[in-house]
Design a protein around this motif. Structure first.
Motif, short mmCIF file in Angstrom:
data_model
loop_
_atom_site.label_atom_id
_atom_site.label_comp_id
_atom_site.label_asym_id
_atom_site.label_seq_id
_atom_site.Cartn_x
_atom_site.Cartn_y
_atom_site.Cartn_z
N SER A 1 0.90 -1.13 0.04
CA SER A 1 0.10 0.09 -0.23
C SER A 1 0.91 1.35 -0.09
O SER A 1 2.26 1.32 0.43
CB SER A 1 -0.99 -0.25 1.04
N GLU B 1 1.43 5.54 1.17
CA GLU B 1 1.32 6.25 2.24
C GLU B 1 0.75 7.63 1.56
O GLU B 1 1.45 8.24 0.46
CB GLU B 1 2.24 6.50 2.90
N LEU B 2 -0.21 8.46 2.14
CA LEU B 2 -0.62 9.92 1.49
C LEU B 2 -0.35 10.90 2.69
O LEU B 2 -0.37 10.59 3.97
CB LEU B 2 -2.19 9.62 1.48
N ASP B 3 -0.14 11.84 2.23
CA ASP B 3 0.13 13.20 2.84
C ASP B 3 -0.44 14.34 2.37
O ASP B 3 -0.04 14.78 1.12
CB ASP B 3 1.64 13.24 3.11
N PRO B 4 -1.65 15.03 2.82
CA PRO B 4 -2.23 14.51 4.10
C PRO B 4 -2.85 13.17 3.88
O PRO B 4 -3.29 12.53 2.74
CB PRO B 4 -3.21 15.66 4.44
N SER B 5 -2.93 12.32 5.29
CA SER B 5 -3.46 11.25 5.20
C SER B 5 -5.17 10.86 5.14
O SER B 5 -5.60 9.95 4.98
CB SER B 5 -2.77 10.17 6.37
N SER B 6 -5.81 12.08 5.79
CA SER B 6 -7.27 11.64 5.83
C SER B 6 -8.17 13.06 5.23
O SER B 6 -9.28 12.54 5.00
CB SER B 6 -7.55 11.62 7.73
N ILE C 1 1.97 11.36 -2.75
CA ILE C 1 1.81 10.00 -2.63
C ILE C 1 3.05 9.27 -2.51
O ILE C 1 4.04 9.67 -3.37
CB ILE C 1 1.04 9.49 -3.99
N ARG C 2 3.20 8.42 -1.32
CA ARG C 2 4.70 7.74 -1.32
C ARG C 2 4.63 6.33 -1.50
O ARG C 2 3.30 5.59 -1.08
CB ARG C 2 5.21 8.20 0.16
N GLU D 1 8.36 9.11 -4.24
CA GLU D 1 7.11 9.97 -4.04
C GLU D 1 6.65 10.72 -4.92
O GLU D 1 7.41 11.18 -5.81
CB GLU D 1 7.06 10.81 -2.60
N LYS E 1 -7.71 3.97 -0.50
CA LYS E 1 -7.77 4.82 0.70
C LYS E 1 -8.39 6.17 0.50
O LYS E 1 -8.61 6.54 -0.74
CB LYS E 1 -6.14 5.49 1.02
N ILE F 1 -10.04 9.99 1.35
CA ILE F 1 -9.61 11.37 1.91
C ILE F 1 -10.96 12.24 1.76
O ILE F 1 -11.35 12.20 0.81
CB ILE F 1 -8.75 12.18 1.01
#
Length: 278
Positions: free
Chosen positions: A2, A4-9, A27-28, A61, A119, A121
């Protein structure tokens, strides 16, 4: 695997919303294989995503620009945005490397849909910057006021403790209510005893006085009895002119019985005896 997202939510868009607003979604790829991603939204006419799909190499990323189109007018302050983004990702294996980019997602959704990771958001509308600055200042002032109150309360508490440590002057020990009860009982008993003793003394004195009166009456009675005996023993002479008188006196005593003083003394004695004994 999977991403990783920033921001995550959530993605935040600050007012005024009457202007176009851009936000960045990072997106990482923390895995050892390249990952393909795709970004979807529930409001495609409101948002523009560039790129909306692509590839992120292992350990790399990628920044995705999300632009919200300008609104005709700002929604109400209490308006809650329900817009969402969905980011899908899947690992690119050696076999998938041979697929054309335009056929990659179609093939994965057809043959390996269970390997797709998703995911979500959500979007949030924030108040204007000046409003937030004002709110921050108000919060800082409130915190400062609270800290001042806390310091004042602490100093007052310390002052109170310093005053409370001063030894109080010695004061005589006062008897408690439990201790004073026996003392009161003893005082009451002593008072009662004293009163009873005084009453007994008065009664004794009255009894002695009565006894003296009785003795005096008894002496008087004895004297009267002796006089009566003397009169009875005398015999009147035949030629004496006093014979009728003596006979009359003798008869009178015989008819009357006991003298009046004797009867009065007996009555007084009976009264005194009844008074002191009953």
């Amino acid at each position: 695997m999977s991403i990783e997202l920033d921001p995550s939510s959530q993605l935040s868009f600050r007012r005024p919303l009457t202007e176009a607003i851009k936000e960045t979604l990072v997106i990482r790829n923390p895995t050892q294989l390249p990952i393909a991603f795709k970004v979807k939204t529930t409001a495609p006419k409101q948002y523009c995503v560039r790129p909306n799909s692509g590839r992120v190499e292992a350990g790399q990323e990628l920044k995705v620009q999300v632009q919200m189109q300008a609104m005709k007018e700002d929604p109400p302050v209490d308006f809650k945005c329900k817009d969402k983004f969905l980011v899908q990702s899947v690992a690119i294996t050696a076999e998938r490397e041979l697929l054309p980019p335009q056929d990659l997602w179609a093939t994965i959704e057809r043959e390996a849909r269970d390997q797709i990771r998703e995911k979500k958001i959500r979007c949030v509308f924030l108040p204007p910057m000046d409003h937030e600055i004002t709110q921050i200042k108000e919060e800082e002032e409130a915190d400062h006021h609270s800290s001042r109150l806390s310091s004042s309360a602490h100093s007052t508490h310390s002052s109170f403790n310093s005053h409370s440590t001063v030894p109080a002057p010695a004061s005589p020990v006062q008897p408690t209510s439990n201790d004073s009860a026996p003392v009161a009982a003893q005082v009451h008993f002593a008072t009662s005893s004293t009163g009873e003793s005084s009453d007994v003394g008065v009664l004794k004195r009255e009894l002695e006085s009565a006894q003296q009166t009785i003795q005096s009456l008894q002496s008087t009675m004895d004297k009267l009895q002796r006089e009566a005996s003397t009169l009875r023993q005398r015999k009147p002479d035949s030629g004496s002119s006093s014979a009728p008188m003596m006979t009359a006196v003798h008869l009178r005593h015989e008819q009357e019985g006991y003298p009046i003083t004797y009867v009065a003394g007996a009555a007084v004695v009976a009264f005194l005896v009844a008074y002191f004994l009953f």
